[in-house]
Design an enzyme around this catalytic site. Structure first.
Site, short mmCIF file in Angstrom:
data_model
loop_
_atom_site.label_atom_id
_atom_site.label_comp_id
_atom_site.label_asym_id
_atom_site.label_seq_id
_atom_site.Cartn_x
_atom_site.Cartn_y
_atom_site.Cartn_z
CB SER A 244 6.56 -10.89 11.95
OG SER A 244 6.23 -11.14 10.61
CG ASP A 466 2.76 -4.95 9.08
OD1 ASP A 466 3.33 -5.51 8.12
OD2 ASP A 466 3.00 -5.23 10.26
CG HIS A 494 6.71 -6.27 9.43
ND1 HIS A 494 5.42 -6.70 9.61
CD2 HIS A 494 7.51 -7.33 9.67
CE1 HIS A 494 5.44 -7.99 9.93
NE2 HIS A 494 6.70 -8.39 9.98
#
Length: 526
Positions: A244, A466, A494
């Site tokens: 991320s 996602d 995610h």
């Protein structure tokens, strides 16, 4: 409250977006051994009193996994150290440093060691020390494969300002509660003004406490810290796994130190070429798409989804009712539309969260707020005592230090209306989420957005469903770097690694043997 398996990373990577006027981070796999994080945090790291440029001085720290998980992983040793780094890499001043905390986890079966695998879960604001501990429990519990731990030390670090690394703390528990509880889409001007006033109060408080230090919490400074960590652990080149926001940190490192890269895996890509408004809209689109996928699953799996008759209607109705008559919660809080929205966000990071969301909304309709508040508190890192970690303090400071193009309050108000039409559930809240940086008092230190000229191949992993770092970012980041190679997971939630055997094989072969995945590799959901 931690979930099992790849939800370790998914919730530890969950927060690049904002809601209720307070920045919410975007994370990676969450609790590998199903730990319940205690109120006193995840354990300390001894300060070694090191000076900038010194090698890491390791000390045993089995107390860290014991406090986080309740035990150490079998066959793993845990050692901790801190490394001093200049507050401002561009103008180092003697005596002005931050301590960056690390943990090194080494398998007893390690052979033919390659080096260290540096880990970051995202956020900004997530703890890499926590992530390393969770990932040390092995593949069966959602951790890293033995093939990786047999070749690498796992080195997790808390970036400057985060958790154990000279932590930044400037938001009171009461203001955190107020921020999460606030209307995520205040329609009247009076309601809007109330939310903006809270944002200004928070920004002013952080400015009053940290003043000229605020720019030093930028991604560029943290990426320079990573090179100091690489040197401190004795690695000639960096091997890195970032999830991320950790992909932005890794991409920044590759641009600053391309000659020092051995291998980078960037999973759940942030696109550095997008401006602040574009990035926020991309997230609104991603969460809206993920929620649509949830509603489709819900209708097809009615036995697991008690709101299957009308999933979207049930959620929007719950939030609408909460505007005037929120359900009371046992600790004295009320399940306002803001808290429901945070719970909704929390549930979309993993497909396993969909069942929890459906159950929580069904219970809320019956007057029980526990499920939705549990989801929200898990995401917010709020303890039962009402205290918070410094996740959101750090998240706010990093995001705003990075942002030199934050929209004005008037522009946010206009985008709120515009995005509400385009993305009915998530558009207006994501527009409101840009407010904190409109008031941020510190100078800015934006990250670069260019090629990593001279770097070896970099693997960029994307997940088609996602919500927080939408799949479209994957190819954009790979193209920007110039050396990026895309791997696609056709799944939900995610981040992707370690999920299916296909993803694990591709990433492990690259990390260990530097074998670049075949061009266009797409891995099935299962």
């Amino acid at each position: 409250m931690r979930r099992r398996s790849r939800s370790v990373i998914a919730l530890l990577t969950a927060m690049v977006m904002t809601t209720g006027g307070c920045t919410l981070p975007a994370f990676a796999p969450e609790g590998a051994a199903d730990p319940a994080k205690p109120a006193d945090g995840g354990g300390g790291v001894p300060t070694t009193g090191s000076t900038p440029g010194a090698a890491a001085q390791w000390s045993p720290c089995t107390d860290v996994p014991e406090k986080l998980v309740g035990r150490a992983a079998a066959g793993m040793s845990y050692d901790c150290a801190t490394v001093a780094v200049p507050r401002d890499w561009s103008k180092p001043v003697a005596g002005e440093t931050y301590d960056v905390a690390m943990i090194r986890i080494r398998s007893a079966t390690q052979k033919d060691r390659i080096g260290s695998l540096l880990l970051n879960p995202g956020g900004p604001g997530g703890s890499g020390i926590d992530l390393a501990v969770y990932l040390s429990f092995g593949e069966a519990l959602g951790g890293l494969p033995e093939a990786v731990t047999d070749k690498f030390d796992l080195v997790g670090f808390d970036p400057r300002g985060v958790s154990r690394s000279s932590p930044l703390k400037c938001i009171s528990n009461d203001d955190q509660d107020a921020s999460f509880a606030a209307d995520p889409d205040p329609v009247s001007q009076a309601e809007f003004d109330e939310v903006t006033a809270l944002n200004k109060k928070i920004a002013d408080g952080c400015g009053a406490k940290y003043g000229d230090q605020l720019p030093y919490f930028s991604t560029v400074q943290a990426a320079r810290d990573m090179d100091a960590l690489r040197a401190a652990v004795g690695d000639p080149k960096l091997t890195y796994l970032g999830f991320s926001y950790g992909t932005l940190l890794g991409a920044t490192y590759a641009q600053l130190f391309p000659q020092n890269v051995r291998a980078l895996v960037l999973d759940g890509a942030v696109d550095p070429t997008e401006n602040y408004v574009q990035g926020s809209e991309t997230q609104a689109k991603g969460f809206e798409r993920a929620f649509t996928n949830f509603t489709a699953w819900c209708k097809q799996n009615a036995a697991d989804c008690p709101i299957a008759a009308d999933p979207r209607g049930a959620v929007t109705d719950a939030m609408a009712k909460a505007e005037n008559s929120p359900v009371a919660y046992k600790d004295g809080r009320q399940a306002t539309a803001g808290w429901i929205f945070v719970g909704l966000i929390s549930s979309l990071y993993t497909k396993t969260g969909w069942t929890s969301l459906a159950q929580a909304i069904d219970e809320l309709q019956g007057g029980d707020a526990k499920g939705i508040m549990d989801l929200a508190d898990q995401y917010a890192e709020r303890e039962t005592t009402g205290s918070y970690s410094n996740l959101f303090d750090a998240n706010l400071a990093v995001n705003c230090a990075d942002t030199d193009d934050a929209p004005t309050v008037a522009k946010v108000r206009a985008l709120q209306s515009e995005w509400r039409k385009k993305y009915p559930l998530f558009g207006a809240p994501l527009a409101m989420g840009m407010l904190p940086c409109a008031y941020w008092p510190g100078k800015r230190d934006p990250y670069p957005a260019g090629k990593a000229t001279g770097a070896p191949p970099i693997v960029v992993v994307g997940t088609t469903g996602d919500p927080a770092t939408p799949y479209e970012n994957t190819a954009d980041l790979a193209k920007m770097l110039g050396t990026g190679h895309v791997v696609t997971w056709e799944g939900e939630g995610h981040t992707a690694y370690p999920s299916t055997p296909c993803i694990v094989r591709a990433v492990d072969n690259y990390l260990i043997d530097l074998t670049v995945p075949q061009e266009g590799l797409r891995c099935p959901a299962k």
